[in-house]
Design a protein around this motif. Sequence first.
Motif, mmCIF file in Angstrom:
data_model
loop_
_atom_site.group_PDB
_atom_site.id
_atom_site.type_symbol
_atom_site.label_atom_id
_atom_site.label_comp_id
_atom_site.label_asym_id
_atom_site.label_seq_id
_atom_site.Cartn_x
_atom_site.Cartn_y
_atom_site.Cartn_z
ATOM 1 N N VAL A 349 40.468 47.386 41.352
ATOM 2 C CA VAL A 349 41.199 48.439 42.058
ATOM 3 C C VAL A 349 42.540 47.896 42.521
ATOM 4 N N ASP A 350 43.469 48.816 42.783
ATOM 5 C CA ASP A 350 44.717 48.418 43.426
ATOM 6 C C ASP A 350 44.642 48.776 44.905
ATOM 7 N N ILE A 351 45.689 48.465 45.639
ATOM 8 C CA ILE A 351 45.644 48.634 47.079
ATOM 9 C C ILE A 351 45.613 50.107 47.485
ATOM 10 N N ALA A 352 45.961 50.996 46.561
ATOM 11 C CA ALA A 352 45.899 52.429 46.838
ATOM 12 C C ALA A 352 44.524 53.013 46.529
ATOM 13 N N GLY A 353 43.623 52.186 46.008
ATOM 14 C CA GLY A 353 42.273 52.655 45.715
ATOM 15 C C GLY A 353 42.074 53.154 44.300
ATOM 16 N N ASN A 354 43.085 53.064 43.449
ATOM 17 C CA ASN A 354 42.936 53.504 42.062
ATOM 18 C C ASN A 354 42.066 52.515 41.293
ATOM 19 N N ILE A 355 41.091 53.034 40.574
ATOM 20 C CA ILE A 355 40.192 52.199 39.781
ATOM 21 C C ILE A 355 40.765 52.066 38.377
ATOM 22 N N SER A 356 41.124 50.856 37.990
ATOM 23 C CA SER A 356 41.721 50.641 36.670
ATOM 24 C C SER A 356 40.724 50.074 35.668
ATOM 25 N N ALA A 381 38.645 43.171 50.325
ATOM 26 C CA ALA A 381 39.201 41.915 49.822
ATOM 27 C C ALA A 381 40.695 41.823 50.078
ATOM 28 N N PHE A 382 41.375 42.964 50.166
ATOM 29 C CA PHE A 382 42.823 42.939 50.420
ATOM 30 C C PHE A 382 43.137 42.387 51.808
ATOM 31 N N GLN A 383 42.144 42.392 52.719
ATOM 32 C CA GLN A 383 42.365 41.876 54.066
ATOM 33 C C GLN A 383 42.384 40.361 54.097
ATOM 34 N N PRO A 388 37.071 34.845 48.474
ATOM 35 C CA PRO A 388 35.942 35.679 48.065
ATOM 36 C C PRO A 388 35.234 36.281 49.282
ATOM 37 N N ARG A 389 34.837 37.533 49.147
ATOM 38 C CA ARG A 389 34.070 38.214 50.194
ATOM 39 C C ARG A 389 32.732 38.623 49.590
ATOM 40 N N VAL A 390 31.667 38.431 50.350
ATOM 41 C CA VAL A 390 30.339 38.777 49.861
ATOM 42 C C VAL A 390 29.779 39.932 50.675
ATOM 43 N N GLN A 391 28.874 40.671 50.047
ATOM 44 C CA GLN A 391 28.322 41.852 50.703
ATOM 45 C C GLN A 391 26.974 42.193 50.084
ATOM 46 N N VAL A 392 26.014 42.516 50.923
ATOM 47 C CA VAL A 392 24.758 43.095 50.461
ATOM 48 C C VAL A 392 24.826 44.579 50.772
ATOM 49 N N SER A 393 24.786 45.393 49.742
ATOM 50 C CA SER A 393 24.971 46.833 49.889
ATOM 51 C C SER A 393 23.674 47.565 49.605
ATOM 52 N N THR A 394 23.446 48.616 50.346
ATOM 53 C CA THR A 394 22.305 49.491 50.063
ATOM 54 C C THR A 394 22.828 50.897 49.830
ATOM 55 N N MET A 395 22.437 51.480 48.700
ATOM 56 C CA MET A 395 22.913 52.800 48.306
ATOM 57 C C MET A 395 22.027 53.881 48.925
ATOM 58 N N PRO A 396 22.481 55.130 48.924
ATOM 59 C CA PRO A 396 21.675 56.214 49.503
ATOM 60 C C PRO A 396 20.304 56.362 48.868
ATOM 61 N N GLN A 419 55.180 40.722 41.667
ATOM 62 C CA GLN A 419 53.766 40.378 41.588
ATOM 63 C C GLN A 419 52.937 41.594 41.988
ATOM 64 N N THR A 420 51.869 41.830 41.282
ATOM 65 C CA THR A 420 50.951 42.915 41.604
ATOM 66 C C THR A 420 49.640 42.325 42.088
ATOM 67 N N THR A 421 49.202 42.777 43.243
ATOM 68 C CA THR A 421 47.933 42.295 43.785
ATOM 69 C C THR A 421 46.848 43.334 43.562
ATOM 70 N N LEU A 422 45.782 42.918 42.908
ATOM 71 C CA LEU A 422 44.630 43.772 42.650
ATOM 72 C C LEU A 422 43.394 43.104 43.243
ATOM 73 N N ALA A 423 42.318 43.843 43.315
ATOM 74 C CA ALA A 423 41.053 43.272 43.785
ATOM 75 C C ALA A 423 39.999 43.494 42.714
ATOM 76 N N VAL A 424 39.222 42.455 42.459
ATOM 77 C CA VAL A 424 38.155 42.498 41.464
ATOM 78 C C VAL A 424 36.817 42.344 42.181
ATOM 79 N N GLY A 425 35.911 43.243 41.884
ATOM 80 C CA GLY A 425 34.572 43.169 42.454
ATOM 81 C C GLY A 425 33.543 42.910 41.368
ATOM 82 N N LEU A 426 32.606 42.018 41.649
ATOM 83 C CA LEU A 426 31.542 41.666 40.714
ATOM 84 C C LEU A 426 30.228 41.743 41.478
#
Length: 494
Positions: A349-356, A381-383, A388-396, A419-426
């Motif tokens: 994603v970019d900082i505007a929330g667009n998923i590329s 992650a932009f903060q 690296p930031r880790v997270q345990v997520s639970t979906m609805p 420079q373009t800053t993006l965030a990658v989540g795995l």
Amino acid sequence: MGVGRSAGKAAKKNNLGSKVRAKRRARGMTQAELARRLGISASYLNLIEHNQRPLRAELLLSLAREFGLGLDDFASDDDHRLGAHLLEAFSDPLFEEHPLNSAEVRELASTSPAVARAVLTLYEQYQRARNSLAELAEDSYARQEITGEVDGSERLRQATGEVLPSEEVNDFIQRHMNYFGALEEAAQRLWEDAKLKRGARFAAMAEWVERQGIGVQLTSAGEGRLIRRYDRDLRRISLSEALPPSSRNFQLAAQIALIFHTGLLDELSEDDGLTTPSSRSLARLVLANYFAGAVLMPYGRILDSARSQRYDVELLANRFGTSFEQVCHRLTSLRRPDAEGVPFHMIRVDIAGNISKRFSASGIRFARFSGACPRWNVFRAFQTPGMPRVQVSTMPDGERFFCIARTVAHGRGGYGTPQTTLAVGLGCPLSHASELVYADGMDLEDEDAMLPVGVTCRLCDRGDCEQRVLPSLRQPLRIREDVRGVSMYSTTEV
């Protein structure tokens, strides 16, 4: 008896009988005719089609031969994904006067997939037209204010609803689970023929290309904004010296695919889901990039290293001379049936929330028609750039995932260059988290540490979310003027 019941439950869960019925009807065959060809009774076929009897392996093989299909055509993931996309479409406020529950929507996707896809296509066209017309109105108003002119012909053409090539290619990659065995084999042959080694791959690839009669040169960073170019008349590949080594290696490998494996790229991109020349051209580029990743990180080597290093992305990037993002991409493609890695999903994603970029082998759902949940750590992650930031997520629905995210910088290097800053989540299912070094020291069973997240606000019924921006489809909107919860659409009683 127990085995039969289990098989029956599995058949019902996977809705294989509904798939058989749909494929039979698509070919204009009666139950009696198909039953005769399969060597079973029409009544037994009727029970199969209504998921009341298991679809045995020998019958599944016979059906695949009868219909000229591969076994993958009977996979259940497509139905689940189709149902999820359809449910998201029906979450649009447009359908508020036509309430549908999730069971009805998923049944439509399972029993009548062609109709479901038609409905989904119609909604996609509607969305595109609505967005394009809104942009046209804004553009026309601004142009009229500034120049007095109104010229929206291009926007009107877009409003007719052309399918976006990027969406078709995303679906194409997802259908193949981001694994292409033929490209893996071609990449392995190049590794062996060019005698590639860690630390000297660019020189070895360039030497191999030159043996094929094509030159390779580096161009000055000041020579335009191109990072890669192939001159077919001069038979010369030019790469910008401003590229970091990992990107330079990647671009050279991708160009090798485009030159020497054009037939394979054409064959793979001749897919029914790629309906336009633009979609097929984009798919060729994506497949060439897949080849490049497979060259720089050969399947067996990256899988063994990932397991031994417990999927430490930074260490893997150092070992293979690649970038953080390139490793993340490669880890999602380790789907070889006899040697699978951890089933990852990836999002960029970019900082505007667009998923590329998006892909899911973990089972997590990405929004197709709207923005993703802001609680995902890929946005946080932009903060903390570069960390690296880790997270345990639970979906609805109760599904749980372990996710890491980090920002990455895109640019050509050099002082003053943008420079373009993006965030990658795995991420992966929580059941695989212990295989990742990032989970060390975490209590993966701690319910309080699991962050509730969703797909989109409209599909999430959590009323206590402070970041909710739209009411939930599943909860009636009740505005209480004298009570304010954590958000305007909070359903929590105070």
